[in-house]
Design an enzyme around this catalytic site. Structure first.
Site, PDB file in Angstrom:
ATOM      1  N   CYS A 119     -33.360  33.758   9.906  1.00  0.00           N
ATOM      2  CA  CYS A 119     -34.620  33.022   9.636  1.00  0.00           C
ATOM      3  C   CYS A 119     -35.859  34.110  10.060  1.00  0.00           C
ATOM      4  O   CYS A 119     -36.427  34.417  10.417  1.00  0.00           O
ATOM      5  CB  CYS A 119     -34.864  31.505  10.190  1.00  0.00           C
ATOM      6  SG  CYS A 119     -35.802  31.171  11.313  1.00  0.00           S
ATOM      7  N   GLU A 120     -36.094  33.856   8.498  1.00  0.00           N
ATOM      8  CA  GLU A 120     -37.325  34.708   9.234  1.00  0.00           C
ATOM      9  C   GLU A 120     -39.377  34.566   9.388  1.00  0.00           C
ATOM     10  O   GLU A 120     -39.794  34.961   9.896  1.00  0.00           O
ATOM     11  CB  GLU A 120     -38.084  34.857   7.264  1.00  0.00           C
ATOM     12  CG  GLU A 120     -38.406  34.376   6.171  1.00  0.00           C
ATOM     13  CD  GLU A 120     -38.891  34.899   5.242  1.00  0.00           C
ATOM     14  OE1 GLU A 120     -38.445  35.304   4.394  1.00  0.00           O
ATOM     15  OE2 GLU A 120     -39.618  33.956   3.938  1.00  0.00           O
ATOM     16  N   HIS A 121     -39.210  33.148   9.675  1.00  0.00           N
ATOM     17  CA  HIS A 121     -40.079  32.693  10.713  1.00  0.00           C
ATOM     18  C   HIS A 121     -40.079  32.871  11.806  1.00  0.00           C
ATOM     19  O   HIS A 121     -41.387  33.205  12.819  1.00  0.00           O
ATOM     20  CB  HIS A 121     -39.960  31.043  10.170  1.00  0.00           C
ATOM     21  CG  HIS A 121     -40.164  30.621   8.275  1.00  0.00           C
ATOM     22  ND1 HIS A 121     -39.276  29.719   7.765  1.00  0.00           N
ATOM     23  CD2 HIS A 121     -41.039  31.259   7.914  1.00  0.00           C
ATOM     24  CE1 HIS A 121     -39.544  29.990   6.725  1.00  0.00           C
ATOM     25  NE2 HIS A 121     -40.187  30.452   6.427  1.00  0.00           N
ATOM     26  N   HIS A 122     -38.661  32.986  12.449  1.00  0.00           N
ATOM     27  CA  HIS A 122     -38.638  32.740  14.014  1.00  0.00           C
ATOM     28  C   HIS A 122     -37.594  33.750  14.120  1.00  0.00           C
ATOM     29  O   HIS A 122     -37.583  34.395  15.315  1.00  0.00           O
ATOM     30  CB  HIS A 122     -38.174  31.660  14.682  1.00  0.00           C
ATOM     31  CG  HIS A 122     -39.150  30.376  14.410  1.00  0.00           C
ATOM     32  ND1 HIS A 122     -38.448  30.056  12.493  1.00  0.00           N
ATOM     33  CD2 HIS A 122     -40.365  30.067  14.536  1.00  0.00           C
ATOM     34  CE1 HIS A 122     -39.649  28.577  13.076  1.00  0.00           C
ATOM     35  NE2 HIS A 122     -40.350  28.750  13.701  1.00  0.00           N
TER      36      HIS A 122
ATOM     37  N   GLN B   4     -33.056  30.580   4.246  1.00  0.00           N
ATOM     38  CA  GLN B   4     -31.377  29.915   2.898  1.00  0.00           C
ATOM     39  C   GLN B   4     -31.741  29.597   1.687  1.00  0.00           C
ATOM     40  O   GLN B   4     -31.185  30.178   1.025  1.00  0.00           O
ATOM     41  CB  GLN B   4     -31.069  28.548   2.937  1.00  0.00           C
ATOM     42  CG  GLN B   4     -29.609  28.068   3.367  1.00  0.00           C
ATOM     43  CD  GLN B   4     -29.525  27.082   4.580  1.00  0.00           C
ATOM     44  OE1 GLN B   4     -29.937  26.630   4.930  1.00  0.00           O
ATOM     45  NE2 GLN B   4     -28.670  26.307   3.336  1.00  0.00           N
TER      46      GLN B   4
ATOM     47  N   HIS C 285     -30.163  25.648  11.665  1.00  0.00           N
ATOM     48  CA  HIS C 285     -30.571  27.210  12.112  1.00  0.00           C
ATOM     49  C   HIS C 285     -30.920  26.713  13.269  1.00  0.00           C
ATOM     50  O   HIS C 285     -31.023  25.876  13.705  1.00  0.00           O
ATOM     51  CB  HIS C 285     -31.879  26.219  11.088  1.00  0.00           C
ATOM     52  CG  HIS C 285     -31.893  26.829   9.321  1.00  0.00           C
ATOM     53  ND1 HIS C 285     -32.307  28.163   8.806  1.00  0.00           N
ATOM     54  CD2 HIS C 285     -30.701  26.257   8.852  1.00  0.00           C
ATOM     55  CE1 HIS C 285     -32.303  27.672   7.634  1.00  0.00           C
ATOM     56  NE2 HIS C 285     -31.489  26.580   8.266  1.00  0.00           N
TER      57      HIS C 285
ATOM     58  N   CYS D 148     -33.769  27.595  15.259  1.00  0.00           N
ATOM     59  CA  CYS D 148     -35.449  27.241  15.650  1.00  0.00           C
ATOM     60  C   CYS D 148     -35.156  26.139  14.942  1.00  0.00           C
ATOM     61  O   CYS D 148     -36.231  25.807  15.688  1.00  0.00           O
ATOM     62  CB  CYS D 148     -35.819  28.030  13.843  1.00  0.00           C
ATOM     63  SG  CYS D 148     -35.559  27.588  12.739  1.00  0.00           S
TER      64      CYS D 148
HETATM   65  N1  LIG Z   1     -37.137  26.076   3.788  1.00  0.00           N
HETATM   66  C1  LIG Z   1     -37.146  26.341   4.982  1.00  0.00           C
HETATM   67  N2  LIG Z   1     -37.631  26.671   5.619  1.00  0.00           N
HETATM   68  C2  LIG Z   1     -37.419  27.387   6.742  1.00  0.00           C
HETATM   69  C3  LIG Z   1     -36.013  28.040   6.651  1.00  0.00           C
HETATM   70  N3  LIG Z   1     -35.285  28.258   8.779  1.00  0.00           N
HETATM   71  C4  LIG Z   1     -36.534  28.102   8.492  1.00  0.00           C
HETATM   72  N4  LIG Z   1     -37.405  27.412   8.287  1.00  0.00           N
HETATM   73  C5  LIG Z   1     -38.661  26.472   8.450  1.00  0.00           C
HETATM   74  O1  LIG Z   1     -39.518  27.404   8.387  1.00  0.00           O
HETATM   75  C6  LIG Z   1     -40.798  26.424   9.018  1.00  0.00           C
HETATM   76  C7  LIG Z   1     -41.576  27.140   9.717  1.00  0.00           C
HETATM   77  O2  LIG Z   1     -42.795  26.353   9.930  1.00  0.00           O
HETATM   78  P1  LIG Z   1     -44.141  26.460  11.256  1.00  0.00           P
HETATM   79  O3  LIG Z   1     -45.213  25.601  11.014  1.00  0.00           O
HETATM   80  O4  LIG Z   1     -44.889  27.806  10.028  1.00  0.00           O
HETATM   81  O5  LIG Z   1     -43.764  26.955  12.116  1.00  0.00           O
HETATM   82  P2  LIG Z   1     -43.812  26.602  13.395  1.00  0.00           P
HETATM   83  O6  LIG Z   1     -44.825  26.294  13.746  1.00  0.00           O
HETATM   84  O7  LIG Z   1     -42.604  27.406  13.925  1.00  0.00           O
HETATM   85  O8  LIG Z   1     -42.602  25.307  13.146  1.00  0.00           O
HETATM   86  P3  LIG Z   1     -41.466  24.302  13.938  1.00  0.00           P
HETATM   87  O9  LIG Z   1     -39.884  24.792  14.214  1.00  0.00           O
HETATM   88  O10 LIG Z   1     -41.737  23.224  13.506  1.00  0.00           O
HETATM   89  O11 LIG Z   1     -42.157  24.468  15.342  1.00  0.00           O
HETATM   90  C8  LIG Z   1     -40.127  25.029  10.118  1.00  0.00           C
HETATM   91  O12 LIG Z   1     -39.959  24.112   9.218  1.00  0.00           O
HETATM   92  C9  LIG Z   1     -38.891  25.742  10.178  1.00  0.00           C
HETATM   93  O13 LIG Z   1     -37.726  24.895  10.550  1.00  0.00           O
HETATM   94  C10 LIG Z   1     -34.995  28.033   5.915  1.00  0.00           C
HETATM   95  O14 LIG Z   1     -33.865  29.008   5.661  1.00  0.00           O
HETATM   96  N5  LIG Z   1     -35.618  27.861   4.728  1.00  0.00           N
HETATM   97 ZN   LIG Z   2     -36.852  29.442  12.117  1.00  0.00          ZN
END
Ligand SMILES: Nc1nc2c(ncn2[C@@H]2O[C@H](COP(=O)(O)OP(=O)(O)OP(=O)(O)O)[C@@H](O)[C@H]2O)c(=O)[nH]1
Ligand SMILES: [Zn+2]
Length: 195
Positions: free
Chosen positions: A87-90, A128, A156, A158
């Protein structure tokens, strides 16, 4: 090259990553010089290059490389293609299965190529939803079939190891083109993949 396997790692990239991962180990409070961790930055540098090798690969070239003229015009489904992405966020893994189908329009492709296309886009930093669409677009634009369907079911890490810590949630994404816009065709596909 359509499907370049990492046989030799880019030295500049590898060395840069090694330096960074060495510092990461220190920043999290580890002794980067202890025996078990000595080679860890190098291992991780190579693992990350493998997990993101899709950036170096061309999905359309892979499909073009095994595009055959064939009159078959029923649905072709490859289901339960396992996938691992980040996942690109984490930059934590998400993993699951992709189900891919198309209805030929004069051309078929090698079955393994559909699974390779999944890997090309999975081995990148992803969400995704985008992964689902990229797989569909590559097939649609290369084979120009009567329709393409892609369904991905994934978990996921994360959302499991950290954050909301939900261990059993599964995310399903889908994308459809052409004849899969028709309810009956789509329903047949969903039935055949067991949904
Ligand atoms: N739409 C989507 N969201 C994703 C995917 N993989 C991870 N995420 C979400 O990306 C979001 C990033 O949110 P942020 O609030 O910026 O990050 P965060 O503070 O780490 O959020 P939490 O995971 O809720 O603790 C999270 O809600 C993740 O669940 C994906 O493939 N698609
Ligand atoms: Zn993630």
């Amino acid at each position: 090259m359509a499907y370049k396997k990492i046989e030799s790692y880019d030295e500049k990239v590898t060395n840069g990553l090694i330096k960074n991962y060495h510092e990461c180990l220190q920043l999290i409070g580890e002794d980067a010089e202890r025996e078990g961790l000595l080679k860890t930055p190098e291992r991780l540098a190579k693992a990350m290059q493998f997990l993101t090798e899709g950036y170096q690969q061309d999905a359309k070239a892979i499909l073009q490389g095994a595009k055959f003229t064939e009159a078959y015009s029923e649905m072709v489904i490859v289901k339960d293609i396992e996938l691992y992405s980040l996942c690109e966020h984490h930059m934590l893994p998400f993993f699951g299965k992709a189900h891919v189908a198309y209805i030929p329009n004069g051309y078929i492709t090698g079955l393994s190529k559909l699974a390779r296309v999944v890997d090309v886009f999975a081995r990148r930093l992803q969400v995704q939803e985008r992964l689902t669409h990229q797989i569909l677009d590559a097939i649609q634009e290369t084979l120009q079939p009567q329709g393409v369907a892609v369904v991905i079911e994934a978990q996921h890490l994360c959302m499991m190891m950290r954050g909301v810590q939900k261990q059993n949630s599964v995310t399903t994404t889908s994308a459809f083109s052409g004849q899969f816009g028709d309810g009956t065709t789509r329903a047949e596909f969903m039935r055949l993949i067991g949904k």
